[in-house]
Design an enzyme around this catalytic site. Structure first.
Site, PDB file in Angstrom:
ATOM      1  N   GLY A  79       0.808  -1.203   0.000  1.00  0.00           N
ATOM      2  CA  GLY A  79       0.000   0.000   0.000  1.00  0.00           C
ATOM      3  C   GLY A  79       0.845   1.257   0.000  1.00  0.00           C
ATOM      4  O   GLY A  79       0.481   2.271  -0.601  1.00  0.00           O
ATOM      5  N   SER A 112      -2.623   8.327  12.640  1.00  0.00           N
ATOM      6  CA  SER A 112      -1.268   7.958  12.202  1.00  0.00           C
ATOM      7  C   SER A 112      -0.387   9.180  11.949  1.00  0.00           C
ATOM      8  O   SER A 112       0.340   9.256  10.953  1.00  0.00           O
ATOM      9  CB  SER A 112      -1.326   7.073  10.948  1.00  0.00           C
ATOM     10  OG  SER A 112      -1.918   5.832  11.228  1.00  0.00           O
ATOM     11  N   ASP A 160       0.052  -1.312  12.953  1.00  0.00           N
ATOM     12  CA  ASP A 160       0.824  -2.491  12.553  1.00  0.00           C
ATOM     13  C   ASP A 160       1.218  -3.387  13.723  1.00  0.00           C
ATOM     14  O   ASP A 160       1.447  -4.586  13.535  1.00  0.00           O
ATOM     15  CB  ASP A 160       2.079  -2.072  11.782  1.00  0.00           C
ATOM     16  CG  ASP A 160       1.769  -1.652  10.353  1.00  0.00           C
ATOM     17  OD1 ASP A 160       0.650  -1.942   9.884  1.00  0.00           O
ATOM     18  OD2 ASP A 160       2.636  -1.036   9.713  1.00  0.00           O
ATOM     19  N   ARG A 178      -7.462  -7.814   9.623  1.00  0.00           N
ATOM     20  CA  ARG A 178      -6.640  -8.297  10.729  1.00  0.00           C
ATOM     21  C   ARG A 178      -7.436  -8.455  12.028  1.00  0.00           C
ATOM     22  O   ARG A 178      -7.072  -9.285  12.857  1.00  0.00           O
ATOM     23  CB  ARG A 178      -5.438  -7.368  10.938  1.00  0.00           C
ATOM     24  CG  ARG A 178      -4.378  -7.533   9.852  1.00  0.00           C
ATOM     25  CD  ARG A 178      -3.203  -6.598  10.035  1.00  0.00           C
ATOM     26  NE  ARG A 178      -2.203  -6.848   9.002  1.00  0.00           N
ATOM     27  CZ  ARG A 178      -1.197  -6.025   8.713  1.00  0.00           C
ATOM     28  NH1 ARG A 178      -1.065  -4.885   9.388  1.00  0.00           N
ATOM     29  NH2 ARG A 178      -0.330  -6.318   7.762  1.00  0.00           N
ATOM     30  N   ARG A 200       1.997 -10.072   9.169  1.00  0.00           N
ATOM     31  CA  ARG A 200       1.922  -9.740  10.593  1.00  0.00           C
ATOM     32  C   ARG A 200       1.075 -10.747  11.372  1.00  0.00           C
ATOM     33  O   ARG A 200       1.312 -10.961  12.561  1.00  0.00           O
ATOM     34  CB  ARG A 200       1.411  -8.313  10.776  1.00  0.00           C
ATOM     35  CG  ARG A 200       2.332  -7.298  10.107  1.00  0.00           C
ATOM     36  CD  ARG A 200       2.222  -5.917  10.668  1.00  0.00           C
ATOM     37  NE  ARG A 200       3.006  -4.980   9.852  1.00  0.00           N
ATOM     38  CZ  ARG A 200       4.320  -4.787   9.967  1.00  0.00           C
ATOM     39  NH1 ARG A 200       5.004  -5.469  10.862  1.00  0.00           N
ATOM     40  NH2 ARG A 200       4.946  -3.925   9.182  1.00  0.00           N
TER      41      ARG A 200
END
Length: 431
Positions: free
Chosen positions: A96, A195, A309, A340, A383
């Site tokens: 990304g 972020s 993350d 996730r 991850r």
């Protein structure tokens, strides 16, 4: 490897943490936007970094590789005297960052560029760029759900409005390229910016290469046009998002020293240390070496808005804390290489964790250990795979992990490092 068997064992020893993927992306891009020569060293050739190197080459940058060092000049990339010829093809793989950084960069000059990729990349939103294209009359064609975007045109300086809660990558992409345009520009953030740490990394790198941008408390960014990137020699620092796996390993009973980290780093994934300290783990810092020791672990609330993350592996330690932990403001985890929040709930739950998926986070009630003796899936997400590997050290019995090779996206040597520290892995189904 299609499947591996992981037998619970204690990880022990020192590990040199791989260089920061976030910083490497940014350094390669800034160097490629300079007509001068730069040297970028301590590169780990993960799939994401290879995608950015190849993408900048496709746009005209001269990048030579010698072992873990890159020698870069962007003189040809910046040359706008050449007429448009063939379409420039950029394969982003599943990165990304590569996609969202390079889309605006590809339009510094009049260009025809096709961006392709694989996996879930085509499902990750690009609407903020489409809005800019529509406003500026840039031609584009895209396919829903598939990463195949064709763009034709040139971005002009001016006023840009972007939402702050989709991805900071859109903002970074514009910050890289707007200083090179003739006129002045301004980016206004129309909703609270998440972020911020990634924007800090972008601004830090841009400044290191000699370009100045005014940050108005993350509400707007003022960019003077006509600037030039200087050449720079830069050594990529250790990656806290990768270190987080081994820091968590220490917190749940392993004995690992993470080497090569910058404790003064602007990387927001450094928040792993704050989370672990609040949970009750003991943290030892000796220069660039950091280790974490298990202590009485207590549940906490973790805000994932600034460090998405590290949230999957933080869920691993939260699942072994006493009490009920809450993970909040983590909705963006749903638009990564996989969903996730869904994946970590399913797979840790399969191992024996008491975990509930929420709309934008997780509710985790601590257990003493994981059961194991089951098969779990990586969801082809690096991850998730690495988080499961750390969880396996707290299992009572061996587990089977499907599709572990996805770690090559960000950490190609993960399984070798894991085994070097005493992890027990057996390949039971080869490609």
């Amino acid at each position: 490897m299609k499947k591996i068997k992981i037998t619970p064992s204690k990880l022990s020893g020192e590990i040199t943490i791989p260089p920061s993927k976030s910083m490497a992306h940014r350094a390669i891009i800034c160097a490629s936007l300079s007509s001068e020569s730069s040297t970028i060293s301590n590169i780990d050739f993960s799939e994401d970094i290879i995608a950015t190197i190849d993408g900048m080459r496709a746009l005209g940058a001269d990048i030579k590789i010698e072992e873990s060092t890159l020698y870069i000049s962007g003189k040809n990339l910046l040359d706008n005297s050449a007429q448009i010829k063939e379409i420039k093809n950029i394969f982003c793989n599943e990165s990304g960052s590569t996609l969202r950084f390079l889309v605006p960069i590809s339009l510094i000059n009049e260009n025809r560029v096709r961006f392709t990729g694989k996996g879930n990349l085509g499902k990750r939103p690009l609407t903020p760029f489409y809005n800019i294209f529509d406003k500026q009359g840039i031609k584009y064609i895209y396919s829903d759900g598939v990463m195949d975007l064709m763009i034709d045109g040139k971005i002009c300086s001016g006023e840009f409005e972007l939402e702050g809660n989709i991805s900071s990558q859109f903002i970074s992409g514009l910050l890289f390229m707007l200083p090179l345009l003739k006129g002045n520009s301004k980016i206004t953030i129309t909703s609270p910016l998440e972020s911020k740490g990634y924007i800090d990394l972008t601004l830090q790198m841009i400044n290191l290469f000699g370009v100045s941008i005014t940050n108005n408390n993350y509400q707007s960014f003022e960019i003077v046009g006509g600037q030039s990137y200087r050449g720079c020699n830069y050594v990529v620092e250790g990656d806290f998002s990768q270190a987080a796996f081994f820091l968590v390993a220490g917190a749940i009973g392993n004995d690992v020293v993470c080497k090569g980290l910058n404790i003064n780093s602007l990387q927001r994934d450094k928040m792993a240390l704050e989370f672990l300290q609040r949970i009750g783990a003991e943290i030892q810092i000796n220069g660039s070496n950091i280790s974490v020791t298990k202590n009485k672990l207590e549940a906490i609330v973790m805000d994932g808005s600034e460090c998405p993350d590290i949230m999957p592996v933080m869920a691993v330690v939260a699942a072994l804390c006493k009490g009920t932990s809450m993970m909040i403001n983590a909705g963006r985890l749903r638009i990564k290489e996989c969903d996730r929040l869904m994946a970590i709930t399913k797979e840790l739950g399969t191992l024996g964790a008491n975990i509930t998926e929420l709309s934008d986070g997780l509710k985790i009630i601590g257990v003493d250990s994981f059961a194991g003796n089951t098969t779990v899936h990586s969801h082809k997400d690096h991850r998730i795979a690495m988080s499961i590997a750390i969880a396996a050290t707290a299992c009572n019995t061996p587990i089977i992990l499907e599709e572990p090779d996805c770690v090559s996206k960000s950490y190609p040597s993960f399984w070798e490092d894991y085994k070097e520290m005493g992890g027990i892995i057996e390949v039971i189904d080869s490609e």
